[in-house]
Design a protein around this motif. Structure first.
Motif, PDB file in Angstrom:
ATOM      1  N   LYS A 164      52.073  -0.933 -22.746  1.00  0.00           N
ATOM      2  CA  LYS A 164      52.776  -0.473 -21.541  1.00  0.00           C
ATOM      3  C   LYS A 164      51.871  -0.420 -20.304  1.00  0.00           C
ATOM      4  O   LYS A 164      52.317  -0.066 -19.229  1.00  0.00           O
ATOM      5  N   ASP A 217      58.021  10.559 -16.561  1.00  0.00           N
ATOM      6  CA  ASP A 217      58.227   9.374 -17.413  1.00  0.00           C
ATOM      7  C   ASP A 217      56.867   8.681 -17.597  1.00  0.00           C
ATOM      8  O   ASP A 217      56.366   8.022 -16.689  1.00  0.00           O
ATOM      9  N   SER A 249      48.951  10.775 -29.672  1.00  0.00           N
ATOM     10  CA  SER A 249      50.386  10.449 -29.562  1.00  0.00           C
ATOM     11  C   SER A 249      50.691   9.853 -28.185  1.00  0.00           C
ATOM     12  O   SER A 249      51.551   8.975 -28.060  1.00  0.00           O
ATOM     13  N   ILE A 250      49.968  10.298 -27.166  1.00  0.00           N
ATOM     14  CA  ILE A 250      50.180   9.705 -25.833  1.00  0.00           C
ATOM     15  C   ILE A 250      49.767   8.230 -25.861  1.00  0.00           C
ATOM     16  O   ILE A 250      50.483   7.355 -25.379  1.00  0.00           O
ATOM     17  N   CYS A 251      48.609   7.963 -26.454  1.00  0.00           N
ATOM     18  CA  CYS A 251      48.130   6.569 -26.497  1.00  0.00           C
ATOM     19  C   CYS A 251      49.091   5.680 -27.288  1.00  0.00           C
ATOM     20  O   CYS A 251      49.326   4.531 -26.921  1.00  0.00           O
ATOM     21  N   ARG A 252      49.643   6.233 -28.357  1.00  0.00           N
ATOM     22  CA  ARG A 252      50.602   5.443 -29.144  1.00  0.00           C
ATOM     23  C   ARG A 252      51.768   4.992 -28.251  1.00  0.00           C
ATOM     24  O   ARG A 252      52.223   3.858 -28.335  1.00  0.00           O
ATOM     25  N   ARG A 253      52.192   5.878 -27.378  1.00  0.00           N
ATOM     26  CA  ARG A 253      53.304   5.529 -26.471  1.00  0.00           C
ATOM     27  C   ARG A 253      52.880   4.529 -25.401  1.00  0.00           C
ATOM     28  O   ARG A 253      53.727   3.866 -24.799  1.00  0.00           O
ATOM     29  N   LEU A 254      51.577   4.449 -25.155  1.00  0.00           N
ATOM     30  CA  LEU A 254      51.103   3.579 -24.068  1.00  0.00           C
ATOM     31  C   LEU A 254      50.782   2.150 -24.513  1.00  0.00           C
ATOM     32  O   LEU A 254      50.589   1.274 -23.670  1.00  0.00           O
ATOM     33  N   GLU A 288      55.699   6.089 -19.358  1.00  0.00           N
ATOM     34  CA  GLU A 288      55.608   4.628 -19.214  1.00  0.00           C
ATOM     35  C   GLU A 288      55.724   4.223 -17.750  1.00  0.00           C
ATOM     36  O   GLU A 288      54.996   3.354 -17.274  1.00  0.00           O
ATOM     37  N   TYR A 339      53.944  16.527 -18.465  1.00  0.00           N
ATOM     38  CA  TYR A 339      54.672  16.841 -19.699  1.00  0.00           C
ATOM     39  C   TYR A 339      55.769  17.825 -19.283  1.00  0.00           C
ATOM     40  O   TYR A 339      55.491  18.973 -18.961  1.00  0.00           O
TER      41      TYR A 339
END
Ligand SMILES: NC(=O)c1ccc[n+]([C@@H]2O[C@H](COP(=O)([O-])OP(=O)(O)OC[C@H]3O[C@@H](n4cnc5c(N)ncnc54)[C@H](O)[C@@H]3O)[C@@H](O)[C@H]2O)c1
Ligand SMILES: O=P(O)(O)OC[C@H](O)CO
Length: 384
Positions: A132, A102, A124-129, A104, A64
């Motif tokens: 991906k 980064d 929120s991390i999982c949402r971005r993953l 992703e 992060y």
């Protein structure tokens, strides 16, 4: 019922992978998180990945990103010096650890994902993953905490599993990261749902002569131990701040352990009593109540009579590292409130009331009509 505890049978440099899915190529590991424990986890994994033929040498560590007081980006500092100067100063992570800001990009090719961030950031991390990661990836959570949803508590491993559609085991234990960083001996427990082959892969990836890992088939029990002990550690720190001495702290640990077991078994009937005797149980409770960050910040809170907030003390004392106990106390309180069980868990309940300023720190060891002394009431002891 037979007790299932499996010790690691294969050592680094030993047999190649026998698992079912990713066999033609070497497995790639990404560590998601780079705090105090995240950095130590990356160091352990990097040593083993370099030695095990079934693993790719390079271990990615998602950072992060932040800017250091020198103006350097933390990621470039780590890659230049091989040291996480902010969260684990003075320790070389291993030349095969590559920091990546980064998210992703860091997870793109990973077969194994190790989640190790403070629990409040995982969703929120999982949402971005989503979408991906490799579909056949496997996950391990080192995160001690939970989320509360409408229908009750949601363990972090379950959140990862549901959001990403992958299997997720957990690894918890008496694991103060700074001690493991300098390779002082300790133990840890992998919790799994029944896939012993997968559990053994995690055991193998983490085992070293100074880090002894066992596996048990009780993912919720292992994870709840790691989560709930942080609330007990707040109580222990308050007692330290009030200079109550060792007997009081031992009483808090004993009563806390009973509430941990009762809460866990009420939430998940599958939770095994034996899990509480593994490293993730009583051993983690003891080490956290003696030397953890939750204990330390709670001690400071009691010393100032609750006049400064936990947030302020956390920022001052931990310098970017995060407490899990205060938010977990709130989450446990919410669950207990929904079910009308607060009186059955006087220690957990009192810790939350103190954290939010509704009770003074001294309530942890006092008896009154409104602040039931948990040592006398022992509510949950009547359940289990
Ligand atoms: N440190 C230990 O001794 C230890 C041991 C065992 C388990 N754990 C558990 O491991 C988990 C991670 O703890 P840690 O000690 O590695 O971290 P930490 O408390 O040392 O550091 C906090 C981390 O959070 C990151 N962060 C800050 N804001 C963020 C955001 N918005 N999104 C994502 N990340 C953000 C920071 O960059 C940093 O990496 C926790 O659940 C903790 O309970 C810690
Ligand atoms: O420093 P704490 O209180 O977050 O505890 C660290 C680890 O969980 C101990 O196993």
């Amino acid at each position: 019922m037979a007790r299932e505890t499996e010790r690691q049978g294969e050592t680094a440099g030993g047999a190649a992978d026998s698992g079912g899915t990713v066999e033609a190529r070497r497995r790639r590991v990404t560590v998601i998180g780079s705090g105090n424990w995240g950095s130590v986890a990356a160091k352990i994994i990097a040593t083993n990945a370099a030695a095990l033929p079934s693993y790719h040498d390079e271990v990615k560590m998602w950072v992060y990103e932040e800017t250091l007081p020198t103006g350097d980006k933390l990621t470039s500092y780590i890659n230049r010096t091989n040291e996480n100067v902010k969260y684990l100063p003075g320790i070389k992570l291993g030349p095969n650890v590559v920091a990546d800001p980064d998210l992703e990009h860091a997870v793109k090719d990973a077969d194994l994902l190790v989640f190790v961030t403070p629990h409040q950031f995982v969703e929120s991390i999982c949402r971005r993953l989503v979408g991906k990661i490799r579909r056949d990836a496997e996950a391990l959570s080192l995160i001690k905490g939970m989320e509360v949803k409408k229908d009750g508590p949601c363990m972090i491993s379950n959140l990862i599993s549901e959001m990403l559609g992958i299997n997720c085991c957990v690894l918890m234990g008496a694991n103060i990261a700074n001690e493991i960083a300098v390779e002082k001996f300790c133990e840890a427990t992998v919790g799994h749902k029944g896939d012993k082959e997968m559990a053994q892969r995690w055991v193998q990836l983490f085992s070293t002569p100074y880090f002894l890992v066992s596996a048990v088939q009780d993912v919720e029990g292992v994870e709840l131990c790691g989560t709930l002990k942080n609330v007990v550690a707040i109580a222990a720190g308050l007692a330290d701040g009030l200079e109550m001495g060792n007997n009081t702290k031992a009483a808090i640990m004993r009563i806390g352990l009973r509430e941990m077991r009762a809460f866990s078994k009420l939430m998940f009937s599958t939770v095994k009593d034996t899990t509480f005797f593994e490293s993730c149980g009583v051993a983690d409770l003891i080490t956290t109540c003696l030397g953890g960050r939750n204990r330390r910040v709670a001690e400071a809170f009691a010393k100032c009579g609750g006049k400064r907030s936990f947030d302020e003390l956390e920022a001052e004392l931990l310098r970017g590292q995060k407490l899990q106990g205060v938010s977990t106390a709130r989450e446990v309180y919410e669950v207990l409130g929904h079910r009308g069980w607060q009186e059955l868990f006087p220690l957990f309940t009192t810790v939350h009331e103190i954290c939010v300023g509704r009770l003074p720190p001294s309530a942890i060891v006092e008896y009154s009509e409104h602040t039931p002394n948990f040592a006398l009431v022992e509510g949950s002891a009547q359940l289990y």
